[in-house]
Design a protein around this motif. Structure first.
Motif, PDB file in Angstrom:
ATOM      1  N   ASP B 242      67.444  23.625 -28.989  1.00  0.00           N
ATOM      2  CA  ASP B 242      67.424  23.119 -27.630  1.00  0.00           C
ATOM      3  C   ASP B 242      66.853  24.121 -26.650  1.00  0.00           C
ATOM      4  O   ASP B 242      67.412  24.376 -25.602  1.00  0.00           O
ATOM      5  N   ALA B 243      65.745  24.689 -27.046  1.00  0.00           N
ATOM      6  CA  ALA B 243      65.182  25.759 -26.213  1.00  0.00           C
ATOM      7  C   ALA B 243      64.607  25.199 -24.925  1.00  0.00           C
ATOM      8  O   ALA B 243      63.990  24.150 -24.917  1.00  0.00           O
ATOM      9  N   PRO B 244      64.809  25.888 -23.860  1.00  0.00           N
ATOM     10  CA  PRO B 244      64.240  25.440 -22.592  1.00  0.00           C
ATOM     11  C   PRO B 244      62.724  25.605 -22.576  1.00  0.00           C
ATOM     12  O   PRO B 244      62.023  24.843 -21.938  1.00  0.00           O
ATOM     13  N   ASP B 245      62.266  26.571 -23.316  1.00  0.00           N
ATOM     14  CA  ASP B 245      60.833  26.827 -23.355  1.00  0.00           C
ATOM     15  C   ASP B 245      60.148  25.758 -24.188  1.00  0.00           C
ATOM     16  O   ASP B 245      60.318  25.673 -25.392  1.00  0.00           O
ATOM     17  N   THR B 246      59.348  24.916 -23.547  1.00  0.00           N
ATOM     18  CA  THR B 246      58.795  23.768 -24.259  1.00  0.00           C
ATOM     19  C   THR B 246      57.657  24.127 -25.194  1.00  0.00           C
ATOM     20  O   THR B 246      57.135  23.275 -25.889  1.00  0.00           O
ATOM     21  N   ARG B 247      57.285  25.389 -25.234  1.00  0.00           N
ATOM     22  CA  ARG B 247      56.236  25.741 -26.176  1.00  0.00           C
ATOM     23  C   ARG B 247      56.793  26.055 -27.559  1.00  0.00           C
ATOM     24  O   ARG B 247      56.066  26.350 -28.470  1.00  0.00           O
ATOM     25  N   VAL B 248      58.085  25.991 -27.659  1.00  0.00           N
ATOM     26  CA  VAL B 248      58.694  26.374 -28.933  1.00  0.00           C
ATOM     27  C   VAL B 248      58.884  25.142 -29.827  1.00  0.00           C
ATOM     28  O   VAL B 248      59.089  24.044 -29.337  1.00  0.00           O
ATOM     29  N   TRP B 249      58.814  25.353 -31.116  1.00  0.00           N
ATOM     30  CA  TRP B 249      59.099  24.277 -32.060  1.00  0.00           C
ATOM     31  C   TRP B 249      60.561  23.881 -31.964  1.00  0.00           C
ATOM     32  O   TRP B 249      61.432  24.710 -31.954  1.00  0.00           O
ATOM     33  N   LYS B 250      60.804  22.599 -31.879  1.00  0.00           N
ATOM     34  CA  LYS B 250      62.177  22.105 -31.903  1.00  0.00           C
ATOM     35  C   LYS B 250      62.372  21.297 -33.182  1.00  0.00           C
ATOM     36  O   LYS B 250      61.463  20.627 -33.628  1.00  0.00           O
ATOM     37  N   ILE B 251      63.570  21.345 -33.690  1.00  0.00           N
ATOM     38  CA  ILE B 251      63.847  20.609 -34.918  1.00  0.00           C
ATOM     39  C   ILE B 251      64.174  19.169 -34.592  1.00  0.00           C
ATOM     40  O   ILE B 251      64.988  18.896 -33.725  1.00  0.00           O
ATOM     41  N   LYS B 252      63.513  18.250 -35.271  1.00  0.00           N
ATOM     42  CA  LYS B 252      63.859  16.851 -35.035  1.00  0.00           C
ATOM     43  C   LYS B 252      64.933  16.390 -36.010  1.00  0.00           C
ATOM     44  O   LYS B 252      65.909  15.803 -35.628  1.00  0.00           O
ATOM     45  N   THR B 253      64.709  16.637 -37.284  1.00  0.00           N
ATOM     46  CA  THR B 253      65.738  16.261 -38.259  1.00  0.00           C
ATOM     47  C   THR B 253      65.777  17.288 -39.378  1.00  0.00           C
ATOM     48  O   THR B 253      64.805  17.975 -39.637  1.00  0.00           O
ATOM     49  N   GLU B 254      66.927  17.328 -40.042  1.00  0.00           N
ATOM     50  CA  GLU B 254      67.046  18.140 -41.250  1.00  0.00           C
ATOM     51  C   GLU B 254      67.501  17.195 -42.341  1.00  0.00           C
ATOM     52  O   GLU B 254      68.488  16.494 -42.172  1.00  0.00           O
ATOM     53  N   ASN B 255      66.802  17.168 -43.421  1.00  0.00           N
ATOM     54  CA  ASN B 255      67.169  16.261 -44.503  1.00  0.00           C
ATOM     55  C   ASN B 255      67.299  16.988 -45.816  1.00  0.00           C
ATOM     56  O   ASN B 255      66.690  18.035 -46.023  1.00  0.00           O
ATOM     57  N   LEU B 256      68.065  16.372 -46.680  1.00  0.00           N
ATOM     58  CA  LEU B 256      68.248  16.902 -48.027  1.00  0.00           C
ATOM     59  C   LEU B 256      67.510  15.994 -48.991  1.00  0.00           C
ATOM     60  O   LEU B 256      67.522  14.773 -48.846  1.00  0.00           O
ATOM     61  N   VAL B 257      66.853  16.610 -49.940  1.00  0.00           N
ATOM     62  CA  VAL B 257      66.172  15.830 -50.965  1.00  0.00           C
ATOM     63  C   VAL B 257      66.550  16.419 -52.312  1.00  0.00           C
ATOM     64  O   VAL B 257      66.590  17.640 -52.460  1.00  0.00           O
ATOM     65  N   VAL B 258      66.863  15.577 -53.263  1.00  0.00           N
ATOM     66  CA  VAL B 258      67.122  16.075 -54.610  1.00  0.00           C
ATOM     67  C   VAL B 258      65.962  15.629 -55.480  1.00  0.00           C
ATOM     68  O   VAL B 258      65.679  14.438 -55.594  1.00  0.00           O
ATOM     69  N   ARG B 259      65.306  16.609 -56.068  1.00  0.00           N
ATOM     70  CA  ARG B 259      64.129  16.294 -56.863  1.00  0.00           C
ATOM     71  C   ARG B 259      64.504  15.637 -58.176  1.00  0.00           C
ATOM     72  O   ARG B 259      65.663  15.688 -58.606  1.00  0.00           O
ATOM     73  N   VAL B 260      63.499  15.088 -58.831  1.00  0.00           N
ATOM     74  CA  VAL B 260      63.685  14.490 -60.144  1.00  0.00           C
ATOM     75  C   VAL B 260      64.359  15.487 -61.098  1.00  0.00           C
ATOM     76  O   VAL B 260      65.202  15.126 -61.914  1.00  0.00           O
ATOM     77  N   THR B 261      64.009  16.753 -60.945  1.00  0.00           N
ATOM     78  CA  THR B 261      64.564  17.790 -61.814  1.00  0.00           C
ATOM     79  C   THR B 261      65.998  18.156 -61.463  1.00  0.00           C
ATOM     80  O   THR B 261      66.640  18.917 -62.172  1.00  0.00           O
ATOM     81  N   GLY B 262      66.483  17.664 -60.317  1.00  0.00           N
ATOM     82  CA  GLY B 262      67.827  18.041 -59.886  1.00  0.00           C
ATOM     83  C   GLY B 262      67.828  19.174 -58.888  1.00  0.00           C
ATOM     84  O   GLY B 262      68.860  19.517 -58.300  1.00  0.00           O
ATOM     85  N   GLU B 263      66.671  19.756 -58.680  1.00  0.00           N
ATOM     86  CA  GLU B 263      66.555  20.844 -57.707  1.00  0.00           C
ATOM     87  C   GLU B 263      66.738  20.284 -56.294  1.00  0.00           C
ATOM     88  O   GLU B 263      66.281  19.197 -55.978  1.00  0.00           O
ATOM     89  N   VAL B 264      67.386  21.070 -55.458  1.00  0.00           N
ATOM     90  CA  VAL B 264      67.677  20.600 -54.108  1.00  0.00           C
ATOM     91  C   VAL B 264      66.668  21.180 -53.119  1.00  0.00           C
ATOM     92  O   VAL B 264      66.356  22.365 -53.161  1.00  0.00           O
ATOM     93  N   LEU B 265      66.164  20.321 -52.239  1.00  0.00           N
ATOM     94  CA  LEU B 265      65.233  20.799 -51.212  1.00  0.00           C
ATOM     95  C   LEU B 265      65.787  20.478 -49.837  1.00  0.00           C
ATOM     96  O   LEU B 265      66.434  19.449 -49.640  1.00  0.00           O
ATOM     97  N   ARG B 266      65.513  21.365 -48.897  1.00  0.00           N
ATOM     98  CA  ARG B 266      65.807  21.041 -47.492  1.00  0.00           C
ATOM     99  C   ARG B 266      64.484  20.707 -46.842  1.00  0.00           C
ATOM    100  O   ARG B 266      63.504  21.447 -47.000  1.00  0.00           O
TER     101      ARG B 266
END
Lengths: 161, 385
Positions: B242-266
């Motif tokens: 929630d940075a006031p400086d609008t030139r900064v990257w802001k996070i929209k969403t964080e998701n979890l994904v589990v690959r076919v192999t079972g490995e976890v990705l963010r």
């Protein structure tokens, strides 16, 4: 020199093949290991035309495997794979009766790669086609009564649009 | 050739052919003749490719399906889904099953098979344990199509689990045969969750991943990441919520994904404040299991379907799905940030290409031709590998 195996088709024709090629067929591999190959192996379920095609497939794939392990796979590897795939694609461009026979033979002789290739070919022929179109392509007669057909269409009406 | 010879192909060989057909082709092929129909009952189509389900605007009892692998942009229409469907919202999918919530009576939840119309009612939310009495119908809320709820369904046994997180304190779940919802206490806000192989992967706000084993009677925690976060790291690796400086990257969403192999990705989606630039970052656990490291590419044979929390492996023959890409929709707005809401809505389906770092809209002609209230990815006949 590599040993030769004689395969005899249902219509009496003899085919002499290298043992390595013959071993691509699981059932023949077993016969070789059980040492019953002296007078040739009779294959009552495979005609000469079909057997010729199966042997052609096995020969090509044995050659390709030999090239892959002998050559520098890094440089030649993917080109060879593409070349083999192209060869496979041309190999299955046969008329339907022969394709049908090759499937049965690949199953009887236990040649997994060939069975996979031919079944995939048949599946590809059905892609995107309506049941009527499939019947036309494969010369299949509709054997449902009107009631049965209505019931089947009802089950998955959405797919028939 | 003698007619109908193909219909006499031995059943087990016919099954080998059927298993190589896509989902829609399978339905058509099985009705060609009786022997084929018989063979089809012992096999199932090969489908690991997500389809789109397009839900029209409110009050309609039909929906549209799109198979990205078909050559033309054909839309299948599923009709007569009933009055219930017309008045419900789809919250989640698993295989051909949709989790639906009634539009007005929020405590009515059910599971619907989109092809067979089989409906399974879930226990009423009002029957929830003691919490209801003290918390003033807190649970009778309309779920926002986000990752606080999921369903898992076994096509063969009709076993299922529905899991719902009531931030931040509780996780409630209901399994086949349960007459009411059970609960587990949580101690953290959770951004996302994925269910795979009877394990629930929970991704918390503090960027930890917990795994709960749901295979027994009582779910229990079997794993937790132990990452030490270095908050003094370089500015470009740090994203401000929630940075006031609008030139900064802001996070929209964080998701979890589990690959076919079972490995976890963010998977983090980020936007540059005050501009139209947005992008994704993917992180995976390193081999020591104590650090997240950036993943720059999935390779050409894998794609992420963010809504479903899975990756799919692309066979040589599949067209229509691009490798090294993230498929997502507007169905997971974790942040009700009006500033960021302009980027996508529930009806939007988008693809992010990891190679080119660009966002594409697939099949724009389909979306412009229908009025939608919601669009989601789902995998008909999904069988976990």
């Amino acid at each position: 020199m590599s040993k030769k195996i004689i395969l005899i088709s249902s219509d009496g024709q003899s085919f002499e093949v290298d043992e390595a090629v013959a071993r691509e067929c699981g059932t023949i591999k077993n016969a070789i290991e059980d040492k019953c190959t002296d007078n040739g192996i009779p294959l009552a379920n495979v005609t000469s035309a079909t057997l010729a095609k199966v042997i052609e497939y096995c020969k090509k794939h044995v050659e390709a495997a030999a090239k892959a392990s002998a050559g520098d796979k890094d440089i030649y590897g993917s080109n060879e794979d593409i070349e083999l795939k192209t060869w496979d694609d041309d190999f299955v461009k046969v008329d339907q009766p022969l394709l049908f026979d090759i499937i049965l033979a690949a199953n009887y002789l236990d040649v997994p790669g060939l069975l996979d290739l031919t079944c995939q070919t048949v599946a590809d022929m059905m892609r995107g086609k309506t049941p009527d179109e499939i019947r036309t392509i494969f010369h299949i007669k509709k054997d449902y009564t009107p009631e049965e057909e209505a019931a089947v269409r009802e089950e998955n009406a959405w797919a028939f649009m | 050739m003698e007619p109908s010879r193909w219909s006499k192909l031995p059943s087990d060989l016919m099954q080998l052919v059927f298993e190589r057909l896509g989902f829609a082709d399978f339905q058509r092929a099985k009705s060609v003749c009786s022997p084929w129909r018989y063979a089809s009952k012992r096999s199932s189509p090969n489908n690991q490719t997500p389809w789109l389900i397009l839900i029209p605007e409110k009050g309609k009892d039909h929906c549209l399906l799109f198979d990205p692998e078909e050559n033309e942009e054909k839309l299948y229409r599923i009709k007569n889904l009933g009055v219930n469907f017309a008045n419900s919202n789809c919250l989640a999918t698993y295989g051909s099953w949709l989790l639906m919530q009634d539009d007005h009576q929020y405590n009515i939840l059910y599971v619907l098979n989109i092809f067979t119309c089989e409906k399974i009612d879930l226990p009423s939310m009002k029957s929830q344990l003691s919490i209801v009495e003290t918390e003033d119908d807190m649970f009778l809320v309309k779920l926002d199509n986000n990752r606080d709820v999921l369903i898992w369904f076994d096509e063969k046994t009709k076993d299922y689990v529905v899991i719902w997180i009531i931030q931040p304190r509780f996780l409630v779940y209901s399994r086949k045969g349960d007459k009411f919802w059970k609960q587990i206490e949580l101690f953290n806000f959770n951004d996302d969750m994925v269910y795979k192989d009877h394990n629930l992967y929970l991704y918390s706000w503090s960027r930890d991943v917990k795994v709960l084993d749901f295979s027994q009677d009582i779910p229990r925690q079997v794993f937790e990441t132990q990452v030490k976060y270095d908050y003094s790291s370089k500015p470009e690796d740090v994203f401000y919520y929630d940075a006031p400086d609008t030139r900064v990257w802001k996070i929209k969403t964080e998701n979890l994904v589990v690959r076919v192999t079972g490995e976890v990705l963010r998977v983090k989606s980020i936007v540059l404040g005050n501009s139209d630039a947005w992008s994704f970052r993917i992180y995976k656990m390193d081999s020591s299991n104590s650090k997240w490291e950036k993943l720059d590419s999935l390779g050409d044979e894998e794609a992420i379907f963010l809504d479903l929390g899975i990756t799919v492996r692309l066979a040589n023959t599949s067209q229509g799905v691009n490798g090294n890409s993230i498929y997502f929709s507007g169905n997971h707005n974790n942040y009700c940030d009006s500033d960021l809401g302009r980027f996508w809505s529930e009806k939007d389906i988008l693809i992010f290409n990891l190679g080119t770092q660009e966002i594409e809209i697939p099949h724009p002609s389909i979306f412009s031709s229908v009025q939608l209230s919601n669009a989601r990815w789902f995998v008909p006949n999904f069988k976990q590998m």
